[in-house]
Design an enzyme around this catalytic site. Structure first.
Site, PDB file in Angstrom:
ATOM      1  N   ASN A 149       1.048  -1.171  -0.074  1.00 34.58           N
ATOM      2  CA  ASN A 149       0.136  -0.082  -0.011  1.00 34.58           C
ATOM      3  C   ASN A 149       0.762   1.210  -0.131  1.00 34.58           C
ATOM      4  OD1 ASN A 149       0.246  -1.509   2.765  1.00 34.58           O
ATOM      5  ND2 ASN A 149      -0.391   0.572   3.488  1.00 34.58           N
ATOM      6  N   HIS A 201     -13.965   0.411   0.625  1.00 25.84           N
ATOM      7  CA  HIS A 201     -13.619   1.888   0.365  1.00 25.84           C
ATOM      8  C   HIS A 201     -12.378   2.031  -0.395  1.00 25.84           C
ATOM      9  CE1 HIS A 201     -10.340   3.036   3.520  1.00 25.84           C
ATOM     10  NE2 HIS A 201     -10.807   1.638   3.974  1.00 25.84           N
ATOM     11  N   THR A 237     -25.041  -7.596  13.802  1.00 28.93           N
ATOM     12  CA  THR A 237     -25.914  -7.492  12.820  1.00 28.93           C
ATOM     13  C   THR A 237     -25.221  -6.709  11.492  1.00 28.93           C
ATOM     14  OG1 THR A 237     -27.590  -6.755  14.357  1.00 28.93           O
ATOM     15  CG2 THR A 237     -28.208  -5.964  12.300  1.00 28.93           C
ATOM     16  N   CYS A 323      -2.013   5.042   7.266  1.00 31.72           N
ATOM     17  CA  CYS A 323      -2.392   4.484   8.805  1.00 31.72           C
ATOM     18  C   CYS A 323      -1.118   4.925   9.639  1.00 31.72           C
ATOM     19  CB  CYS A 323      -2.234   3.023   8.592  1.00 31.72           C
ATOM     20  SG  CYS A 323      -3.520   2.357   7.444  1.00 31.72           S
TER      21      CYS A 323
END
Ligand code: PLP
Length: 375
Positions: A149, A201, A237, A323
């Protein structure tokens, strides 16, 4: 109009993703676990996305599990496989340039008795044999990223996984495909991966959702316990809006991967030509890397200073990895880039929607920045 060149950090959601999320929030807002019609409709939306994403990597729908993003997918892959297969075989092999969600997870596993082997590149490139030879009968898992990345280096994943499986069929193979998905071909069988991590994303979906592919028959002990959603692999959920958006983006971008790749190759060519005219700029990315990521160093100009200079001109790039929030990148060092160059590294990451004009504006702004900013 801002010039957004930080697409390895995140991409702008496409209209199809936004519409799918909107529909799931306004019409299809039921809980997929509910037994009534609203629940069923929500479940159908989740299943539709699952089918598209599975199809996009040549997998069966039943093997795709939704998570909160690739960070969780990587955690689930490493921790889950370590728990399932690491009772006696305690060694886990990774590359030395993995994303922190792999590297730090492995550090946590080391504290629980696992042995980590981090294989480094040699002279700026990974040798398949080094990765293959790091595996032995004590190894339970090998995890390699498809595309780095920070630099765009492409790792020899399929070659390594094929050789490892031939020698040690029991070793589980995991690939973090986040920066390769929808840019390079990602097929489970060609890669030889038992598990694959994806993030929405980075492909013009929405933040906060990802997936883990788990080959049939491969055991993964869940890291989240609860209501047993996602066949018990990932309780909680399901985020129907984010999942629906992920499916919509995957559907849109599954087509024309090679056309977009060619377009970005042309953009990179243009960018490299532009940069080669600017004294003091060196390119840290390899010529045979992913064209979507170009990492450069601007001699004597600290990354953050130049980044904010460009920002004032509405041009957005990143300093190393998003990050690491400005901390010096260990990854660049692994690729042989010295500390001085690492301190002035910028990551320019493109999509097919960027233009030659935008790259020319970046070049002009870099020239101006070099003149105006002190070392
Ligand atoms: N793996 C790689 C190679 C990445 O680039 C990223 C994000 O930058 C991740 C994993 C984490 O993905 P997410 O943001 O979905 O948690």
């Amino acid at each position: 109009m801002a010039i957004y060149l930080d697409n390895a950090a995140t991409t702008k959601p496409c209209n199809e993703a936004v519409s799918a999320a909107y529909e799931a929030m306004t019409v299809n807002f039921g809980n997929p676990s509910s037994l009534h019609r609203a629940g069923l409709d929500a479940q159908l939306a989740v299943d539709k996305a699952r089918k598209v994403i599975a199809g996009s990597i040549g997998a069966d729908s039943s093997c795709v599990y939704f998570t909160s993003g690739a960070t969780e997918s990587n955690n689930l892959a490493l921790r889950g496989a370590a728990a399932a297969y690491g009772k006696r075989k305690k060694k886990i092999v990774i590359s030395s340039v993995e994303h922190p969600s792999v590297n730090e997870t492995l550090s946590a596993l080391e504290k629980n008795g696992f042995t980590a082997v981090r294989v480094s590149p040699v002279s700026g490139a990974f040798r398949a044999d080094d990765l293959i030879n790091a595996c032995d009968e004590e190894t339970c898992l090998i995890s390699l990223m498809m595309v780095n990345n920070e630099t765009g280096h492409i790792l020899p994943v399929s070659e390594v996984f094929a050789a490892v499986k031939k020698r040690f069929p029991d070793i589980i193979t995991h690939c973090d495909c986040v920066q390769g998905y929808m840019k390079l071909p990602v097929r489970v069988n060609t890669l030889g991966a038992d598990m694959i991590s994806l993030s929405a994303h980075k492909i013009h979906g929405v933040k906060g959702v990802g997936a883990l592919y788990i080959r049939k028959g491969v055991r993964v002990i869940p890291i989240v316990s609860g209501g047993g959603q996602e066949k018990g692999i990932r309780s909680g959920t399901e985020s129907v809006p984010l999942i629906a958006a992920f499916g919509a983006a995957a559907e849109k971008y599954s087509a024309d991967i090679s056309e977009r790749y060619d377009k970005v190759c042309d953009l990179r060519k243009q960018l490299l030509a532009e940069l080669s005219e600017i004294p003091g700029i060196t390119v840290n990315s390899p010529a045979d890397g992913s064209p979507y990521i170009v990492n450069i160093s601007v001699e004597g100009r600290r990354s953050e200073i130049m980044l904010h200079f460009l920002e004032q001109r509405d041009i957005y790039v990143s300093s190393g990895s998003a990050c690491s929030k400005g901390a010096r990148s260990g990854v660049l060092k692994e690729f042989g880039i010295n500390d001085r160059a690492a301190d002035s590294a910028l990551r320019i990451s493109m999509t097919h929607e960027n233009t030659v004009e935008q790259l020319a504006q970046l070049g002009a702004a870099l020239r101006e920045g070099i003149k105006k900013l002190k070392g």
